[in-house]
Scaffold this motif. Structure first.
Motif, short mmCIF file in Angstrom:
data_model
loop_
_atom_site.label_atom_id
_atom_site.label_comp_id
_atom_site.label_asym_id
_atom_site.label_seq_id
_atom_site.Cartn_x
_atom_site.Cartn_y
_atom_site.Cartn_z
N GLY A 1 0.81 -1.20 0.00
CA GLY A 1 0.00 0.00 0.00
C GLY A 1 0.85 1.26 0.00
N THR A 2 0.18 2.41 -0.01
CA THR A 2 0.87 3.69 -0.18
C THR A 2 1.70 4.09 1.03
OG1 THR A 2 -1.09 4.83 0.60
CG2 THR A 2 -0.86 4.59 -1.77
N SER B 1 -7.65 3.15 -7.46
CA SER B 1 -7.33 2.07 -6.54
C SER B 1 -6.09 1.31 -7.02
CB SER B 1 -8.53 1.14 -6.38
OG SER B 1 -8.95 0.64 -7.63
N TYR C 1 -3.14 1.49 -5.91
CA TYR C 1 -2.51 0.96 -4.70
C TYR C 1 -3.45 1.14 -3.52
CZ TYR C 1 1.57 1.72 -7.67
OH TYR C 1 2.45 1.72 -8.72
N ARG C 2 -3.34 0.26 -2.54
CA ARG C 2 -4.16 0.36 -1.34
C ARG C 2 -3.82 1.67 -0.61
NH1 ARG C 2 -2.72 -2.62 2.93
NH2 ARG C 2 -1.42 -3.74 1.43
N GLY C 3 -4.83 2.49 -0.38
CA GLY C 3 -4.63 3.77 0.29
C GLY C 3 -4.53 4.93 -0.66
N GLU D 1 -10.46 -1.33 -2.97
CA GLU D 1 -9.29 -1.50 -2.10
C GLU D 1 -9.62 -2.28 -0.84
OE1 GLU D 1 -7.72 2.31 -1.11
OE2 GLU D 1 -7.08 2.80 -3.13
#
Lengths: 201, 201
Positions: A47-48, A113, A115-117, A178
């Motif tokens: 994730g981010t 979405s 990446y997660r976050g 996500e």
DNA sequence: ACCTGAACACCGTTCAAGT
DNA sequence: ACCTGAACACCGTTCAAGT
């Protein structure tokens, strides 16, 4: 005022608002590219909020080098998603307005979405003047608004629906993509229910 | 097997899954309550990732005391939102099925966006076996499913809509409430568009 | 049974010294 | 122009010593 209108120099832009640019020197470019590749991998996996130390290590450079090229986490994230955004903005969609709108919305959801976050960061860009995504968000909103207006002109979507509401749908569906269960595509379902709600036969 | 069926002792439950309980000793209860009050304030001001140090300070106790009562951040969050969840589960709604469903969904959205960042934690609970919100999520899903089924029996909502999709709507709308622009209620709009999409006249 | 706070670990960020 | 890594700061978490 006879001063010429010059482009903003590096020093005139505070670090938080500085966009990453590919260096000219060969070793700099190598490191820049390696950092981007490592960042994409790490963001995809964790994730981010992935560790920047880890990204620097994976790229084979010292942490200071990462900060040299990307003054903030957002600058790195922005650079890591720049191509995907360009792809979304250049996307050709179906001529039938409602089908075209749906296709574009689903692609916008996929982008937000990546990446997660990520979607929370992007959403900030819609309201925060200083965000690195302000321009990108604006461009996305404009493109979405075009397709929405076209569908409304064709009598396929209720007149009362606004571009901001369309943007909200994209964000909400992206969050779902996500965060929803792994074995079920809730975001596409949400988009379809909303399109059912706002469309006309 | 003749061993009696005993309740799980404190030691048998790993810290990550331990639910906070109000202590019996007077000073313990005082600190527990002060921590909860400080936590609510901090979560409201800075979201669910508020500094635990800050919370302990505001409550006038050492950081170890916080960990003594609440082994994890999630345990503190769960305790801080327990009353709100109970309120949601006990909510009486309108007898007309579609109106009742709408009212409940909007209250569920409000609960899930009690604090910035909360909805992601709650959503975890729906899929993660070990989450402290597993029971709570299950109860919410059950209540939502009841109201959904009632509306479907009355012919007011499409038969194909599932409880999971309703739960997804709650989460997505809650995210919007946490992340949308300050001067515009996008989450209620989203709920209404979806209800338009899934309802029958 | 509960409280304290020092100690440790982890990670983000800066900067003086180097090439 | 770019790289390095030590140094600092911040914060989460644990635990031995105390009442």
């Amino acid at each position: 005022m006879t001063t010429s209108h010059t482009a903003p120099t590096l020093a005139s832009v505070p670090p938080a608002n500085r966009v990453a640019t590919r260096p000219v020197r060969a070793d700099g470019r190598r490191n820049y590219d390696a950092l981007l590749q490592a960042a994409r991998k790490a963001f995809a996996a964790r994730g981010t909020s992935a560790s920047l130390d880890e990204i620097a290590s994976a790229a084979g450079v010292a942490i200071g080098t990462l900060y040299g090229h990307f003054p903030t986490r957002d600058a790195l994230l922005e650079a890591a998603t720049r191509d995907e955004l360009a792809g979304l903005l250049a996307l050709d969609v179906d001529a039938e307005p409602l089908t075209g709108l749906r296709t574009w919305v689903l692609h916008a959801v996929a982008f937000c979405s990546t990446y997660r976050g990520f979607v929370s960061t992007v959403a900030q860009g819609a309201h925060d003047e200083a965000s690195l995504w302000r321009e990108g968000c604006h461009a996305m909103e404009t493109r979405g608004a075009e397709l929405l207006a076209a569908a409304q002109r064709a009598g396929r979507v209720r007149r009362e629906v606004t571009p901001v509401e369309l943007f909200d749908l994209v964000g909400a569906a992206a969050w779902l993509r996500e965060n929803a269960g792994p074995d079920h595509d809730g975001s596409t379902r949400l988009v379809d229910y909303v399109l059912d709600g706002i469309s006309r036969p």
